[in-house]
Design a protein around this motif. Sequence first.
Motif, PDB file in Angstrom:
ATOM      1  N   ASP A   1       0.828  -1.204   0.000  1.00  0.00           N
ATOM      2  CA  ASP A   1       0.000   0.000   0.000  1.00  0.00           C
ATOM      3  C   ASP A   1       0.864   1.256   0.000  1.00  0.00           C
ATOM      4  O   ASP A   1       0.584   2.234  -0.709  1.00  0.00           O
TER       5      ASP A   1
ATOM      6  N   PRO B   1      -5.763  -1.131  -3.835  1.00  0.00           N
ATOM      7  CA  PRO B   1      -4.943  -1.778  -2.811  1.00  0.00           C
ATOM      8  C   PRO B   1      -5.559  -3.066  -2.285  1.00  0.00           C
ATOM      9  O   PRO B   1      -6.712  -3.388  -2.563  1.00  0.00           O
ATOM     10  N   ASN B   2      -4.741  -3.805  -1.539  1.00  0.00           N
ATOM     11  CA  ASN B   2      -5.197  -4.941  -0.736  1.00  0.00           C
ATOM     12  C   ASN B   2      -5.729  -6.142  -1.517  1.00  0.00           C
ATOM     13  O   ASN B   2      -6.718  -6.752  -1.134  1.00  0.00           O
TER      14      ASN B   2
END
Length: 510
Positions: free
Chosen positions: A247, A270-271
């Motif tokens: 991130d 993200p993620n």
Amino acid sequence: MNQFIQTLIDRRVALITALWQHIEISLIALLIAMLIAIPLAIWATRHQRVAAVLLQVAGVLQTIPSLALLGLLIPIVGIGAVPAVIALVIYALLPIFQSTYIGIDEIDPSIEEAATAFGMSRTRKLVRVELPIAAPVIISGIRQAMVMIIGTATLAALIGAGGLGTFILLGIDRNNTTLTVIGALGSALLAIVLSWVIMRLQKVSLKRLVIGGLVILLGFGAAGVVNLVRQPQRQLVIAGKLGSEPDILIHMYQDLIEQDNPRVKVTLKPNFGKTSFLFNALRHDQVDIYPEFSGTVLESLLQKPVNDKGLTAQQTYQKAATALKQQDDLTYLKPMAYNNTFALAIRSQDAKQWDVHDISELKQVENQLKPGMTLEFIDRPDGLPGINQRYGLHLSAQSMEPTLRYDAIHTGKVNLVDAYSTDSQLRQYHLTVLKDNRHFFPTYQGAPLMKASLAKQYPGVVKSLNKLAGRITEKQMQEMNYEVNVKHQSSASVAKRYLVANHLLKAGDR
């Protein structure tokens, strides 16, 4: 409670966005499932033998693990809302089909005979008699499907579709209970509210229900088209794996690109949970750039195995870059300085008590070890299987989610974990990293990965990202991870602070 309220205030915009994404995905999936399952069930009531087969098929589809289903869908339809909706539709088919079939099939035969005696056609009998009588059972199945969809939709965050799962994943990854509670509570409340709304629809006529459903579906479709039209022509999608470090890196990428290339707009996703998800998304043009590690390329992403034993960091990178170019025509930009390699860690008090400092010395205390490790490490050849072979160990580990393994060793439930050398938890929990004295773990240097065609199209972007080449030490990366995971600072602010302090970004930008 004060922290909970403050987090809600600070993240209200993100929460509203995630809530809307969750509602959008859930309702679209429910409507599509209804359009498939209800007509199919009505038809099946006239074909009893086929009905049994269809019920079995729907039941089997529902048993497919959600992560496996998403992994299968990504190479076909990419990432984002589309695979999430498809997966949710598959899971919703059984309760809707089953309730519709049972509701109609169990109508009293005397009522059916009476409707026929009045001269009703099959269609008229269905609309005027069968569906109104079966409506409570059908709506019960729809409510069940809705609750299931909302709960399962939290996994959509793993493939860039957003939703309340974003808060849950962030909370787990950063050991922030408040974020996890917000995501879980939001999902539960949403399920209750929508379940109540569906229950109230029992009083609405069938005609209005059909019209309303079509209007909602068309509305969401129109909104998607409008968003597509509004997107700028030159837009790059940069994604990152699950965790604070990816991130931070993708926020650095965004800052550098948008500073140096004003006409290029960057969208971050993200993620993402798994390396394979992102790699497939890149190959299928669902994302444009993501940070990858040289050791991961050689160990997990190449179709033809490459011997990476005994290679220097530079040799590992060069082999990875060359192989990616040949295999998938991908460009692997210059790597950063730090080596985020695998490691094994124990508590400092255990290291002193056992007098263990190297991995080879674990042999003398093997019968006292209670390993807790990530599923990826347990499965990868450069993880536990390779460690056992190289060091003559016979370790078997309990699989754990990455953050939970650190909680487990902190509370004494396990006493040996796998780690990455830049993990903030190593500092947070005062863990001792064991020396890889037989040099088993390969080098893991991070660098941006993209398609060669994109690198050629955007030379300015390549130049911007290469500013990070040879920068960021292990200590600096671990400190940045600590600021995000422990001090709960945003990845965006941590990334910007590093870039400004190292004169890569102007203080007034972004």
